[in-house]
Design an enzyme around this catalytic site. Structure first.
Site, short mmCIF file in Angstrom:
data_model
loop_
_atom_site.label_atom_id
_atom_site.label_comp_id
_atom_site.label_asym_id
_atom_site.label_seq_id
_atom_site.Cartn_x
_atom_site.Cartn_y
_atom_site.Cartn_z
N ASP A 1 0.86 -1.19 0.00
CA ASP A 1 0.00 0.00 0.00
C ASP A 1 0.90 1.23 0.00
O ASP A 1 1.97 1.22 0.61
CB ASP A 1 -0.91 0.01 1.23
CG ASP A 1 -2.02 -1.03 1.15
OD1 ASP A 1 -2.39 -1.42 0.03
OD2 ASP A 1 -2.50 -1.45 2.22
N ASP B 1 -6.94 -1.51 -4.63
CA ASP B 1 -8.03 -1.16 -3.71
C ASP B 1 -8.96 -0.13 -4.36
O ASP B 1 -10.19 -0.22 -4.24
CB ASP B 1 -7.48 -0.60 -2.41
CG ASP B 1 -6.61 -1.59 -1.64
OD1 ASP B 1 -6.82 -2.81 -1.79
OD2 ASP B 1 -5.73 -1.14 -0.89
#
Length: 194
Positions: A153, A167
């Site tokens: 991330d 995402d």
């Protein structure tokens, strides 16, 4: 009923009227449209997957182990982290379960693609498929091991969880599915009003 379907042009009416398609004639127009929707689904999925994969490779190579990069003051920065859990870092002990869920979502989308006659649904499902593949790739191939890998991330808005492009694709696909469902558009191209 078959005459009404032929006039309306629903996907279920493809080939329903035997007199409309004599032997040796071209396939009804609904079938190629369905195939084009499948192609659209896979093109969107591949683009979402490649963008996610490329961004993660770049982040791991250039950002991981370095100071975060401020993009918009304190509002948005790039900060590489490894997330073994689900959204918002929850469920770190359930990485294998998230891997199985992602694999199941992929199988369901591929099976649903056979009945796909709607371009908006193709785009939505393509985003879901590409995002699920992106995070599943991390879970399979990244450390600490197969089916236990941590997702990369790096997009860090202020006062929000750190996320990645996979995402984002999943969330955008999900929002589009909710909108399509509220508008009564089904994946097979039919529109219904409840």
């Amino acid at each position: 009923m078959a005459e009404a379907e032929r006039i309306i042009g629903t996907p279920d009416s493809a080939g329903a009227d035997e007199t409309a398609v004599p032997d040796g004639a071209a396939v009804p127009e609904e079938r190629p449209k369905g195939r084009r929707r499948i192609v659209a689904l896979f093109v969107v999925a591949v683009l979402a997957y490649l963008l996610d994969l490329g961004s993660k490779m770049l982040v791991v190579a250039k950002l991981e182990g370095h100071e975060p990069i401020d993009l918009i003051g304190d509002l948005l920065r790039l900060d590489a982290i490894r997330n073994p859990g689900a959204a918002f870092g929850m469920g770190e002990a359930f990485t294998i379960i998230f891997t199985c869920i992602a694999a199941t979502v992929i199988v369901v989308i591929i099976r649903l693609a056979r009945k796909l006659y709607s371009l908006p649904w193709a785009i939505a499902l393509g985003l879901l498929l590409g995002g699920a593949l992106g995070n599943l790739t991390d879970r399979i191939f990244r450390s600490p091991g197969v089916f236990e890998g941590a997702v990369v991330d790096f997009i860090a808005p202020a006062h929000f969880a750190v996320f990645n492009l996979a995402d984002s694709a999943i969330v955008c696909g999900g929002i589009l599915i909710v909108i399509l469902s509220f508008r009564g558009l089904d994946p097979d191209g039919t529109v219904h009003k409840d």
